[in-house]
Design a protein around this motif. Structure first.
Motif, PDB file in Angstrom:
ATOM      1  N   THR A 132       0.847  -1.185   0.000  1.00 27.06           N
ATOM      2  CA  THR A 132       0.000   0.000   0.000  1.00 27.06           C
ATOM      3  C   THR A 132       0.880   1.232   0.000  1.00 27.06           C
ATOM      4  OG1 THR A 132      -0.098  -0.017   2.414  1.00 27.06           O
ATOM      5  CG2 THR A 132      -1.848  -1.152   1.234  1.00 27.06           C
ATOM      6  N   THR A 133       0.449   2.200  -0.774  1.00 28.25           N
ATOM      7  CA  THR A 133       1.194   3.460  -0.839  1.00 28.25           C
ATOM      8  C   THR A 133       0.244   4.592  -0.528  1.00 28.25           C
ATOM      9  OG1 THR A 133       0.732   3.648  -3.195  1.00 28.25           O
ATOM     10  CG2 THR A 133       2.801   2.599  -2.588  1.00 28.25           C
ATOM     11  N   ILE A 134       0.805   5.616   0.016  1.00 28.21           N
ATOM     12  CA  ILE A 134       0.019   6.802   0.334  1.00 28.21           C
ATOM     13  C   ILE A 134       0.052   7.722  -0.882  1.00 28.21           C
ATOM     14  CG2 ILE A 134      -0.176   8.811   1.834  1.00 28.21           C
ATOM     15  CD1 ILE A 134       1.210   7.127   3.995  1.00 28.21           C
ATOM     16  N   VAL A 135      -1.125   8.072  -1.340  1.00 32.64           N
ATOM     17  CA  VAL A 135      -1.235   8.945  -2.505  1.00 32.64           C
ATOM     18  C   VAL A 135      -1.472  10.362  -2.006  1.00 32.64           C
ATOM     19  CG1 VAL A 135      -2.533   9.425  -4.598  1.00 32.64           C
ATOM     20  CG2 VAL A 135      -2.178   7.069  -3.856  1.00 32.64           C
ATOM     21  N   ASP A 163       2.410  11.030  -7.491  1.00 31.71           N
ATOM     22  CA  ASP A 163       2.448   9.707  -6.855  1.00 31.71           C
ATOM     23  C   ASP A 163       1.647   8.690  -7.673  1.00 31.71           C
ATOM     24  OD1 ASP A 163       3.970  10.759  -4.827  1.00 31.71           O
ATOM     25  OD2 ASP A 163       2.287  11.001  -3.436  1.00 31.71           O
ATOM     26  N   ILE A 164       0.514   9.137  -8.176  1.00 36.05           N
ATOM     27  CA  ILE A 164      -0.310   8.254  -8.997  1.00 36.05           C
ATOM     28  C   ILE A 164       0.431   7.888 -10.274  1.00 36.05           C
ATOM     29  CG2 ILE A 164      -2.449   8.102 -10.333  1.00 36.05           C
ATOM     30  CD1 ILE A 164      -3.752   9.874  -8.187  1.00 36.05           C
ATOM     31  N   GLN A 165       1.084   8.877 -10.904  1.00 34.39           N
ATOM     32  CA  GLN A 165       1.824   8.624 -12.134  1.00 34.39           C
ATOM     33  C   GLN A 165       2.990   7.666 -11.892  1.00 34.39           C
ATOM     34  OE1 GLN A 165       0.904   9.650 -15.169  1.00 34.39           O
ATOM     35  NE2 GLN A 165       2.586   8.458 -16.018  1.00 34.39           N
ATOM     36  N   LEU A 166       3.708   7.831 -10.762  1.00 36.95           N
ATOM     37  CA  LEU A 166       4.809   6.929 -10.438  1.00 36.95           C
ATOM     38  C   LEU A 166       4.317   5.495 -10.246  1.00 36.95           C
ATOM     39  CD1 LEU A 166       6.934   9.107  -7.990  1.00 36.95           C
ATOM     40  CD2 LEU A 166       7.551   8.396 -10.310  1.00 36.95           C
ATOM     41  N   ARG A 167       3.217   5.356  -9.538  1.00 31.94           N
ATOM     42  CA  ARG A 167       2.644   4.019  -9.313  1.00 31.94           C
ATOM     43  C   ARG A 167       2.184   3.395 -10.629  1.00 31.94           C
ATOM     44  NH1 ARG A 167       2.885  -0.630  -7.025  1.00 31.94           N
ATOM     45  NH2 ARG A 167       0.888  -1.550  -6.560  1.00 31.94           N
ATOM     46  N   LYS A 168       1.602   4.221 -11.491  1.00 30.10           N
ATOM     47  CA  LYS A 168       1.156   3.749 -12.792  1.00 30.10           C
ATOM     48  C   LYS A 168       2.348   3.248 -13.610  1.00 30.10           C
ATOM     49  CE  LYS A 168      -1.066   5.318 -17.002  1.00 30.10           C
ATOM     50  NZ  LYS A 168      -1.628   6.467 -17.715  1.00 30.10           N
ATOM     51  N   ASP A 169       3.443   3.983 -13.579  1.00 27.55           N
ATOM     52  CA  ASP A 169       4.644   3.575 -14.304  1.00 27.55           C
ATOM     53  C   ASP A 169       5.210   2.266 -13.753  1.00 27.55           C
ATOM     54  OD1 ASP A 169       4.416   5.806 -15.912  1.00 27.55           O
ATOM     55  OD2 ASP A 169       5.856   6.995 -14.741  1.00 27.55           O
ATOM     56  N   GLU A 170       5.201   2.106 -12.422  1.00 26.57           N
ATOM     57  CA  GLU A 170       5.679   0.862 -11.813  1.00 26.57           C
ATOM     58  C   GLU A 170       4.822  -0.329 -12.254  1.00 26.57           C
ATOM     59  OE1 GLU A 170       5.563   1.402  -7.611  1.00 26.57           O
ATOM     60  OE2 GLU A 170       7.217   2.837  -7.587  1.00 26.57           O
ATOM     61  N   LEU A 171       3.508  -0.130 -12.237  1.00 26.86           N
ATOM     62  CA  LEU A 171       2.606  -1.204 -12.637  1.00 26.86           C
ATOM     63  C   LEU A 171       2.764  -1.543 -14.122  1.00 26.86           C
ATOM     64  CD1 LEU A 171      -0.624  -0.229 -10.687  1.00 26.86           C
ATOM     65  CD2 LEU A 171       0.914  -2.130 -10.212  1.00 26.86           C
ATOM     66  N   GLN A 172       2.971  -0.511 -14.940  1.00 34.53           N
ATOM     67  CA  GLN A 172       3.163  -0.746 -16.371  1.00 34.53           C
ATOM     68  C   GLN A 172       4.435  -1.561 -16.619  1.00 34.53           C
ATOM     69  OE1 GLN A 172       0.881   0.136 -18.598  1.00 34.53           O
ATOM     70  NE2 GLN A 172       2.026  -0.835 -20.242  1.00 34.53           N
ATOM     71  N   ALA A 173       5.504  -1.251 -15.899  1.00 33.04           N
ATOM     72  CA  ALA A 173       6.752  -1.998 -16.045  1.00 33.04           C
ATOM     73  C   ALA A 173       6.559  -3.445 -15.601  1.00 33.04           C
ATOM     74  CB  ALA A 173       7.861  -1.332 -15.241  1.00 33.04           C
ATOM     75  N   SER A 174       5.840  -3.639 -14.514  1.00 31.59           N
ATOM     76  CA  SER A 174       5.564  -4.992 -14.023  1.00 31.59           C
ATOM     77  C   SER A 174       4.740  -5.785 -15.035  1.00 31.59           C
ATOM     78  CB  SER A 174       4.829  -4.901 -12.691  1.00 31.59           C
ATOM     79  OG  SER A 174       4.420  -6.167 -12.264  1.00 31.59           O
ATOM     80  N   LEU A 175       3.741  -5.143 -15.622  1.00 31.55           N
ATOM     81  CA  LEU A 175       2.922  -5.808 -16.632  1.00 31.55           C
ATOM     82  C   LEU A 175       3.731  -6.166 -17.871  1.00 31.55           C
ATOM     83  CD1 LEU A 175      -0.437  -3.825 -16.482  1.00 31.55           C
ATOM     84  CD2 LEU A 175      -0.050  -6.202 -15.860  1.00 31.55           C
TER      85      LEU A 175
END
Length: 87
Positions: free
Chosen positions: A4-7, A12-24
């Motif tokens: 869990t991350t604090i938004v 912060d949302i963009q960073l999390r989105k980029d992390e998820l995109q890399a994982s996918l």
């Protein structure tokens, strides 16, 4: 478990989105590699392997015919047309 991350803002949302995109992307590459490995036909150089492959495919085809015949005998009445009665 998911972390869990604090938004706090849109960054912060963009960073999390980029992390998820890399994982996918990594997961997609792994799955496509495994799929390619499973579906690639490996050439056989040995005549024994070729004959055993032909026999195996023949047995599978025969088994398929037996299963279809069994299913048709059991449930074939569902696919037959009913005759019309003339009055």
């Amino acid at each position: 478990m998911t972390k869990t991350t604090i938004v706090r803002n849109l960054e912060d949302i963009q960073l999390r989105k980029d992390e998820l995109q890399a994982s996918l992307t990594q997961s997609r590459e792994k799955v496509s590699g495994l799929w390619r490995e499973l579906t690639t036909v490996k050439p056989t150089n040995d005549k024994g392997e070729m004959v055993s492959g032909i026999i195996s495919k023949g047995i599978m085809a025969f088994d398929m015919v037996l299963v279809i015949t069994k299913l048709y005998r059991r449930y074939g009445t569902l696919f037959k047309r009913k005759k019309k009665r003339l009055l």
